[in-house]
Design an enzyme around this catalytic site. Structure first.
Site, PDB file in Angstrom:
ATOM      1  N   HIS A 123     -18.330  29.665  36.365  1.00  0.00           N
ATOM      2  CA  HIS A 123     -19.627  29.820  35.701  1.00  0.00           C
ATOM      3  C   HIS A 123     -20.073  28.489  35.121  1.00  0.00           C
ATOM      4  O   HIS A 123     -19.384  27.484  35.246  1.00  0.00           O
ATOM      5  CB  HIS A 123     -19.590  30.898  34.626  1.00  0.00           C
ATOM      6  CG  HIS A 123     -18.381  30.822  33.751  1.00  0.00           C
ATOM      7  ND1 HIS A 123     -18.237  29.894  32.769  1.00  0.00           N
ATOM      8  CD2 HIS A 123     -17.248  31.558  33.749  1.00  0.00           C
ATOM      9  CE1 HIS A 123     -17.064  30.061  32.184  1.00  0.00           C
ATOM     10  NE2 HIS A 123     -16.440  31.053  32.759  1.00  0.00           N
ATOM     11  N   LYS A 160     -29.277  32.240  32.483  1.00  0.00           N
ATOM     12  CA  LYS A 160     -28.265  31.941  31.468  1.00  0.00           C
ATOM     13  C   LYS A 160     -26.884  31.800  32.122  1.00  0.00           C
ATOM     14  O   LYS A 160     -26.487  32.663  32.914  1.00  0.00           O
ATOM     15  CB  LYS A 160     -28.259  33.079  30.434  1.00  0.00           C
ATOM     16  CG  LYS A 160     -27.371  32.840  29.247  1.00  0.00           C
ATOM     17  CD  LYS A 160     -28.087  32.125  28.136  1.00  0.00           C
ATOM     18  CE  LYS A 160     -27.206  32.047  26.896  1.00  0.00           C
ATOM     19  NZ  LYS A 160     -27.638  30.968  26.002  1.00  0.00           N
ATOM     20  N   HIS A 177      -8.887  21.865  38.698  1.00  0.00           N
ATOM     21  CA  HIS A 177      -9.783  22.310  37.628  1.00  0.00           C
ATOM     22  C   HIS A 177      -9.358  21.786  36.249  1.00  0.00           C
ATOM     23  O   HIS A 177     -10.182  21.263  35.488  1.00  0.00           O
ATOM     24  CB  HIS A 177      -9.815  23.839  37.630  1.00  0.00           C
ATOM     25  CG  HIS A 177     -10.831  24.418  36.702  1.00  0.00           C
ATOM     26  ND1 HIS A 177     -12.185  24.365  36.949  1.00  0.00           N
ATOM     27  CD2 HIS A 177     -10.687  25.063  35.517  1.00  0.00           C
ATOM     28  CE1 HIS A 177     -12.835  24.952  35.960  1.00  0.00           C
ATOM     29  NE2 HIS A 177     -11.943  25.385  35.070  1.00  0.00           N
ATOM     30  N   ASP A 217      -8.268  27.415  28.952  1.00  0.00           N
ATOM     31  CA  ASP A 217      -9.444  28.167  29.388  1.00  0.00           C
ATOM     32  C   ASP A 217      -9.022  29.520  29.930  1.00  0.00           C
ATOM     33  O   ASP A 217      -7.883  29.958  29.688  1.00  0.00           O
ATOM     34  CB  ASP A 217     -10.269  27.347  30.395  1.00  0.00           C
ATOM     35  CG  ASP A 217      -9.557  27.132  31.722  1.00  0.00           C
ATOM     36  OD1 ASP A 217      -8.401  27.584  31.867  1.00  0.00           O
ATOM     37  OD2 ASP A 217     -10.163  26.510  32.619  1.00  0.00           O
ATOM     38  N   ASN A 229     -13.883  27.303  20.453  1.00  0.00           N
ATOM     39  CA  ASN A 229     -13.592  28.144  19.286  1.00  0.00           C
ATOM     40  C   ASN A 229     -13.468  27.232  18.059  1.00  0.00           C
ATOM     41  O   ASN A 229     -12.406  26.685  17.762  1.00  0.00           O
ATOM     42  CB  ASN A 229     -12.305  28.933  19.530  1.00  0.00           C
ATOM     43  CG  ASN A 229     -12.103  30.024  18.493  1.00  0.00           C
ATOM     44  OD1 ASN A 229     -12.119  29.765  17.299  1.00  0.00           O
ATOM     45  ND2 ASN A 229     -11.927  31.244  18.953  1.00  0.00           N
ATOM     46  N   ARG A 257     -24.358  23.514  22.630  1.00  0.00           N
ATOM     47  CA  ARG A 257     -24.906  23.355  21.289  1.00  0.00           C
ATOM     48  C   ARG A 257     -26.211  22.550  21.282  1.00  0.00           C
ATOM     49  O   ARG A 257     -26.325  21.551  21.972  1.00  0.00           O
ATOM     50  CB  ARG A 257     -23.917  22.601  20.407  1.00  0.00           C
ATOM     51  CG  ARG A 257     -22.557  23.239  20.320  1.00  0.00           C
ATOM     52  CD  ARG A 257     -22.474  24.248  19.192  1.00  0.00           C
ATOM     53  NE  ARG A 257     -21.101  24.688  19.034  1.00  0.00           N
ATOM     54  CZ  ARG A 257     -20.589  25.781  19.610  1.00  0.00           C
ATOM     55  NH1 ARG A 257     -21.351  26.560  20.348  1.00  0.00           N
ATOM     56  NH2 ARG A 257     -19.334  26.101  19.426  1.00  0.00           N
ATOM     57  N   ARG A 269     -24.670  37.061  13.243  1.00  0.00           N
ATOM     58  CA  ARG A 269     -24.471  35.727  13.790  1.00  0.00           C
ATOM     59  C   ARG A 269     -24.875  34.681  12.751  1.00  0.00           C
ATOM     60  O   ARG A 269     -25.996  34.702  12.232  1.00  0.00           O
ATOM     61  CB  ARG A 269     -25.337  35.556  15.046  1.00  0.00           C
ATOM     62  CG  ARG A 269     -25.039  36.591  16.120  1.00  0.00           C
ATOM     63  CD  ARG A 269     -23.993  36.106  17.064  1.00  0.00           C
ATOM     64  NE  ARG A 269     -24.430  34.875  17.681  1.00  0.00           N
ATOM     65  CZ  ARG A 269     -25.285  34.817  18.694  1.00  0.00           C
ATOM     66  NH1 ARG A 269     -25.784  35.915  19.191  1.00  0.00           N
ATOM     67  NH2 ARG A 269     -25.629  33.656  19.200  1.00  0.00           N
ATOM     68  N   ASN A 327     -30.048  24.391  11.617  1.00  0.00           N
ATOM     69  CA  ASN A 327     -30.251  23.981  13.005  1.00  0.00           C
ATOM     70  C   ASN A 327     -29.666  25.027  13.937  1.00  0.00           C
ATOM     71  O   ASN A 327     -28.474  25.300  13.906  1.00  0.00           O
ATOM     72  CB  ASN A 327     -29.558  22.635  13.240  1.00  0.00           C
ATOM     73  CG  ASN A 327     -29.445  22.291  14.714  1.00  0.00           C
ATOM     74  OD1 ASN A 327     -30.337  22.621  15.502  1.00  0.00           O
ATOM     75  ND2 ASN A 327     -28.358  21.626  15.086  1.00  0.00           N
ATOM     76  N   THR A 328     -30.507  25.604  14.766  1.00  0.00           N
ATOM     77  CA  THR A 328     -29.992  26.503  15.799  1.00  0.00           C
ATOM     78  C   THR A 328     -30.683  26.145  17.106  1.00  0.00           C
ATOM     79  O   THR A 328     -31.601  25.332  17.127  1.00  0.00           O
ATOM     80  CB  THR A 328     -30.187  27.983  15.376  1.00  0.00           C
ATOM     81  OG1 THR A 328     -29.745  28.829  16.434  1.00  0.00           O
ATOM     82  CG2 THR A 328     -31.607  28.298  15.060  1.00  0.00           C
TER      83      THR A 328
HETATM   84 FE   LIG Z   1     -12.291  26.088  33.032  1.00  0.00          FE
END
Ligand SMILES: [Fe+2]
Length: 550
Positions: free
Chosen positions: A11, A36, A124, A149, A293, A396, A426, A505-506
């Site tokens: 993705h 998205k 990867h 990951d 995270n 971000r 959130r 800030n978003t």
């Molecule tokens: Fe990955």
């Protein structure tokens, strides 16, 4: 050397261009396609390439396809094994591998003129590792690198060390054990979209108690060889499954909290092993989706053995485009330069921005200072759509495609979440002038990419309630005048008016949509959401000037 990096396998498809070891352009396909995350991470979509972002990278640097020295593809099908042998239940995985094998031909079709022989497969996790170890600021000595990951070809983790630009792998945890897949499973159990909404689980965790920590310590544990084990987990025994978008209760927050805390503990264990195995490297660089995270990152920085912890801002799979390109550039003899910022995407000149405003027939002005103009609106408790410079690479918004608001009004969180149409639990985050950081916050400094949570000092919590999360933390972006002069000026002007060196800030988007990328998308958002000012480069469009009611 000119190397184009491509991430396409799971993705967040993305492209990045590295010229003579320096990243000159990088962008995620979603910003172009407006889908998205670019695509869902199913085997059937593995053939889809980041065609638009790749073409833009080349065009923006004025490089023809045939002038590329290599194309680096961040997955190596030659390493793959049968999914069943890996303990994965993914009956169509062979199709993904098959598409990956044919990637050179797909790429040659997508980028006419490309010689498929120039395509190189990069493992990867090596691509993730390079996005951290080669893009981080120079450490002065060896850099330890930790990748975590969901999965790569056969692994979900890589611990290694960069020495003179070369990676020495120390350990790699094989599938099916995966901290990323563990978190994805939990995300699915809680009714969220996996490989997309993991950050919502992290936010939910702060409302719960880690009641199941004892059980999870048995089920998820580091091993003494540098890896870890994840046993099969019966989530329903801890909290009942939630239907998509369903109601969340205390038991779900408790489960999220339990998994979050256990993840932090295991990441700490892995980082300590790596510290010893690397011979005491002072800097740790991280990548892989788990490295997004920011609660775990903050704990690692606070309690782990490293002096510095740096996280690649595009830590998810999009960053492997950049990492693969840096890795291949290194193989071709280039020394890589650390990345100077995340503003590697599309940008428009003032003339182009003005032409767009004219075309849209929007009444605009050019104030003496757009920063001061925006600060004035913010001080009046208005919401500002802030569109400046090149767009950010990674998830971000860092003051280039941002939605800004007043941090002192407790109602700002609700208003911002309403503008964006998202869940009220959130949190929204602050940006702060670098020179004022220490007065307000404890934690990792500098933090230009918003990848760590910080503790808001008690005396400031009531002054900036909108950005102080329920647990007294905030995910801070530090703004440095040398690299972000216009945002720094905005913050200084806002402080002059309000006494607060912080602005909310978003990201500049509405729910479920990728971040705004083009001026037209910025105008569309402004036209459809209760935003008071659109600051498009040096130009200002006020809601009032449109004749509408506020
Ligand atoms: Fe990955």
């Amino acid at each position: 050397m000119r190397v184009l990096g491509i991430n396409a396998i799971f993705h967040d498809p993305a492209a990045a261009l590295v010229v003579d070891g320096r990243v000159v352009a990088a962008a995620e396909e979603e910003r172009f396609s407006r889908r998205k995350h670019g695509k869902r991470p199913v085997p059937f979509s593995a053939w889809e390439l980041p065609e638009l972002s790749a073409a833009w990278c080349l065009a923006s640097a004025g490089i023809d396809v045939d002038a590329l020295d290599a194309v680096a593809y961040s997955f190596d099908p030659g390493l793959c094994r049968d999914a069943a042998d890996l303990g994965l239940s993914d009956p169509w995985d062979w199709l993904r591998v098959d598409y990956a094998r044919r990637a050179p031909q797909f790429l040659a079709a997508a980028l006419p003129g490309l010689d498929p022989e120039k395509v190189r497969f990069v493992p990867h996790h090596v691509a993730h590792a390079a996005s951290a170890g080669l893009a981080a600021p120079p450490a002065g000595d060896d850099t330890a690198v930790l990748v975590l990951d969901g999965r790569g070809e056969v692994a979900s983790h890589l611990a290694g060390v960069y020495r003179d630009g070369r990676l020495s792998p120390l350990y790699s945890q094989q599938l099916p054990h995966s901290l990323g897949l563990l978190y994805e499973d939990l995300t699915r159990h809680l009714g969220f979209l996996h490989s997309s909404d993991e950050y919502k689980v992290m936010a939910l965790a702060s409302y719960g108690q880690p009641r199941h920590l004892g059980q999870l310590r048995d089920l998820v544990r580091a091993t003494d060889d540098g890896g870890f084990q994840v046993e099969r987990i019966d989530w329903s025994s801890m909290a009942k499954a939630v239907a998509a978008g369903g109601e969340l209760a205390e038991e779900h927050a408790d489960l999220a909290s339990s998994v979050q805390v256990r993840l932090e503990e295991v990441v700490l264990d892995l980082s300590r092993w790596l510290y010893d195995a690397s011979g005491g490297a002072t800097t740790l660089a991280m990548a892989g989706g788990v490295a997004l995270n920011c609660v775990a990152n903050a704990r690692l920085a606070a309690e782990g053995p490293y002096r510095d912890v740096w996280v690649q801002p595009a830590a998810g799979d999009s960053g492997t485009a950049l990492g693969a390109a840096l890795h291949v550039a290194g193989e071709l003899g280039d020394r890589s330069a650390p990345m100077a910022g995340a503003d590697l995407g599309r940008g428009w000149s003032e003339e182009e921005l003005e032409a767009e405003l004219r075309r849209a027939a929007l009444p605009y002005t050019r104030p003496a200072s757009i920063a001061a103009e925006a600060a004035r609106v913010l001080a009046d408790n208005g919401i500002v759509a802030w569109y400046q410079g090149r767009s950010e690479y990674g998830p971000r918004a860092l003051g280039h495609r941002s939605l800004l608001a007043h941090p002192g009004d407790p109602d700002t969180t609700r208003r911002m979440n309403d503008v964006k149409g998202r869940e009220q639990f959130r949190p929204i985050a602050p940006m702060v002038r670098a020179e004022r950081f220490a007065e307000l916050f404890d934690g990792v400094y500098p933090s230009p990419y918003m990848l760590f949570v910080h503790r808001v000092k008690p005396e400031w919590r009531d002054r900036i309630p909108a950005v102080t999360h329920v647990d007294g933390t905030a995910r801070v972006q530090t703004v440095h005048a040398e690299t972000e002069p216009v945002v720094a000026e905005l913050l200084a002007e806002f402080e002059r008016r309000t006494g607060l060196p912080v602005v909310v800030n978003t990201s500049l988007n509405t729910a479920g949509r990728p971040m705004v990328d083009t001026p037209r998308e910025a105008m569309e958002l402004f036209g459809s959401a209760p935003v008071d000012l659109l600051a498009l480069g040096p130009f200002a469009v006020h809601r009032g000037a449109l004749g509408g009611a506020r």
